[in-house]
Design a protein around this motif. Structure first.
Motif, mmCIF file in Angstrom:
data_model
loop_
_atom_site.group_PDB
_atom_site.id
_atom_site.type_symbol
_atom_site.label_atom_id
_atom_site.label_comp_id
_atom_site.label_asym_id
_atom_site.label_seq_id
_atom_site.Cartn_x
_atom_site.Cartn_y
_atom_site.Cartn_z
ATOM 1 N N GLN A 69 1.086 -1.203 0.137
ATOM 2 C CA GLN A 69 0.044 0.172 0.030
ATOM 3 C C GLN A 69 0.956 1.426 0.306
ATOM 4 O OE1 GLN A 69 -3.299 -0.212 2.646
ATOM 5 N NE2 GLN A 69 -2.823 -1.812 3.166
ATOM 6 N N ILE A 70 1.264 1.143 0.749
ATOM 7 C CA ILE A 70 2.694 2.300 0.963
ATOM 8 C C ILE A 70 3.075 2.544 -1.100
ATOM 9 C CG2 ILE A 70 5.475 3.844 1.870
ATOM 10 C CD1 ILE A 70 4.435 1.528 4.033
ATOM 11 N N LEU A 73 1.108 4.434 -2.815
ATOM 12 C CA LEU A 73 0.625 5.558 -2.189
ATOM 13 C C LEU A 73 1.989 6.668 -2.931
ATOM 14 C CD1 LEU A 73 -1.039 5.248 0.409
ATOM 15 C CD2 LEU A 73 -2.482 6.351 -1.101
ATOM 16 N N GLU A 74 3.332 5.897 -2.496
ATOM 17 C CA GLU A 74 3.718 7.140 -2.290
ATOM 18 C C GLU A 74 4.227 7.370 -4.545
ATOM 19 O OE1 GLU A 74 7.224 4.845 -0.740
ATOM 20 O OE2 GLU A 74 7.106 6.265 0.828
ATOM 21 N N ASN A 75 3.617 7.124 -4.624
ATOM 22 C CA ASN A 75 3.554 6.425 -6.747
ATOM 23 C C ASN A 75 2.686 7.154 -7.059
ATOM 24 O OD1 ASN A 75 6.327 5.150 -6.422
ATOM 25 N ND2 ASN A 75 5.234 3.205 -7.006
ATOM 26 N N ASN A 76 2.111 7.907 -6.357
ATOM 27 C CA ASN A 76 0.708 8.384 -6.782
ATOM 28 C C ASN A 76 1.019 9.688 -7.003
ATOM 29 O OD1 ASN A 76 -1.690 10.207 -5.893
ATOM 30 N ND2 ASN A 76 -2.862 8.717 -6.359
ATOM 31 N N SER A 77 0.823 10.475 -8.619
ATOM 32 C CA SER A 77 2.046 11.463 -8.756
ATOM 33 C C SER A 77 0.936 12.635 -7.783
ATOM 34 C CB SER A 77 0.961 11.919 -9.753
ATOM 35 O OG SER A 77 0.723 11.107 -10.716
ATOM 36 N N ILE A 79 0.710 12.181 -4.955
ATOM 37 C CA ILE A 79 1.318 12.550 -3.277
ATOM 38 C C ILE A 79 2.962 14.063 -3.653
ATOM 39 C CG2 ILE A 79 1.655 11.586 -1.675
ATOM 40 C CD1 ILE A 79 -0.901 9.817 -1.340
ATOM 41 N N LEU A 80 2.989 12.358 -4.239
ATOM 42 C CA LEU A 80 4.586 12.905 -4.878
ATOM 43 C C LEU A 80 4.435 15.151 -5.425
ATOM 44 C CD1 LEU A 80 5.856 10.215 -6.974
ATOM 45 C CD2 LEU A 80 6.960 11.135 -5.199
#
Lengths: 187, 183
Positions: A69-70, A73-77, A79-80
């Motif tokens: 899940q992390i 989410l970390e690869n979600n544009s 959020i970046l």
């Protein structure tokens, strides 16, 4: 006499046997107790280990789930972008605030009115404003006085929006005094 | 006879006790000890795994909170829209042409630049405009870096033939910086 000795010997043997019998029972009992304790401890440890291994498997499964899940989410544009923008916002807002050219144009118009100077040309770049100032009056003294007053005010006071850059050349053109003027934004 | 028989019984019990004791010691040494060692190791592993799971859960919660705030918090959404969205020429054109009362936009040039130290990207936009009056030029310059615009620009440079004596139409060259995000 012999009979007495024999009786004594028999009694002694009986006592000895009774003592040995008592000791054997104690010895056997202790052995049984120890054996039982070891069995109980082994069973307890075995069951405890099973539970621990089950809990470890569950924790590992949770870890894998969380990591997946992390990563997602970390690869979600968005959020970046959010993390990057959040760090850069103070610098960006400072740059936008410093580049409010419409305020500087209005300030230049106020200066023009206040000192009765005419400005021609406007250039703003890298927090610096450049223009040409013309002081045109028939009386040369008044014309020079206006220029002098502008320079004096911008040298004496430090509360102005602009800092006046050095004025190096004032030219005379029969009816007017003109000079290149540039301001830097006050920090 | 009776004594001999009792002695024999006692010896038998002692023998059984000794055998039991030996078995107990062997079992404790080879089996129970191993179970105990495994138990200690498993307890340690479980503690480490739980700690790791807790850390990851905390991190996951933080990211989830960020995701929710992006979708719900208006300021966050706007900050991302102004400075952290993709480089889209159509959005740039919409923003440049967004408020043009008394403004004629002649040329636009759009250029992608490089990554900045703050990890955002920088784009450069040059615009040539004609304004009917200086006040309208001022109004347009204000609009370019205002909250009403869908992109907030940094005004890098402006040049026009300013004349404080008149209020004639002006032609201005404006250079803008925009921030955007690219992976």
């Amino acid at each position: 006499m012999e009979k007495t000795n024999l009786r004594n010997n028999t009694e002694e043997n009986q006592d000895m046997t009774a003592t040995l019998k008592g000791k054997s029972w104690v010895y056997l009992t202790i052995s049984i107790i120890l054996f039982t304790l070891v069995i109980i401890a082994s069973i307890y440890l075995y069951v405890s280990n099973l539970n621990l291994w089950k809990s470890i498997e569950k924790a590992k499964s949770d870890i894998t789930g969380f990591q997946d899940q992390i990563t997602k989410l970390e690869n979600n544009s968005e959020i970046l972008a959010y993390n990057t923008v959040k760090l850069a916002i103070p610098e960006i807002e400072k740059n936008i605030l410093a580049s409010q050219v419409y305020i500087y144009i209005d300030e230049l118009k106020s200066i023009s009115k206040k000192y009765s100077l005419d400005f021609s040309g406007f250039s703003y770049q890298d927090w610096k404003i450049s223009t040409s100032a013309v002081s045109s009056l028939t009386k040369e003294k008044d014309s020079v006085e206006k220029i002098s007053r502008l320079i004096k005010d911008y040298r004496d006071e430090n509360k102005n929006m602009f800092v006046l850059s050095p004025v190096s050349n004032i030219s005379w053109d029969y009816l007017k005094r003109s000079f290149e003027i540039s301001f830097e934004l006050s920090k | 006879m009776e004594t001999k028989s009792m002695l024999y019984e006692n010896n038998k019990k002692s023998m059984y006790a000794s055998i039991l004791l030996v078995v107990t010691v062997i079992m404790a040494f080879f089996f129970t000890k191993s179970l105990y060692t495994d138990n200690i190791e498993a307890s340690t592993n479980l503690e480490l795994s739980n700690n790791q799971a807790t850390e990851l859960k905390t991190k996951l919660d933080e990211l989830t909170t960020i995701k929710e705030s992006i979708s719900k918090d208006e300021k966050t959404k706007k900050d991302i829209a102004w400075f952290g969205s993709n480089f889209r020429e159509d959005k740039i054109i919409d923003s440049i042409f967004g408020s043009k009362d008394g403004i004629a936009i002649n040329d636009i040039s759009i250029e992608k630049w490089s990554k900045l130290p703050n990890w955002l990207m920088m784009g450069n936009i040059s615009v040539n405009i004609e304004a009917n009056k200086l006040d309208l030029l001022n109004k347009y310059l204000k609009y370019l870096s205002s909250n009403e615009n869908n992109i907030k620009y940094v005004i890098k440079s402006v040049a026009f033939p300013f004349d404080s004596r008149t209020d004639l139409p002006v032609t201005a060259s404006i250079n803008l910086w925009m921030y955007y995000f690219a992976k």
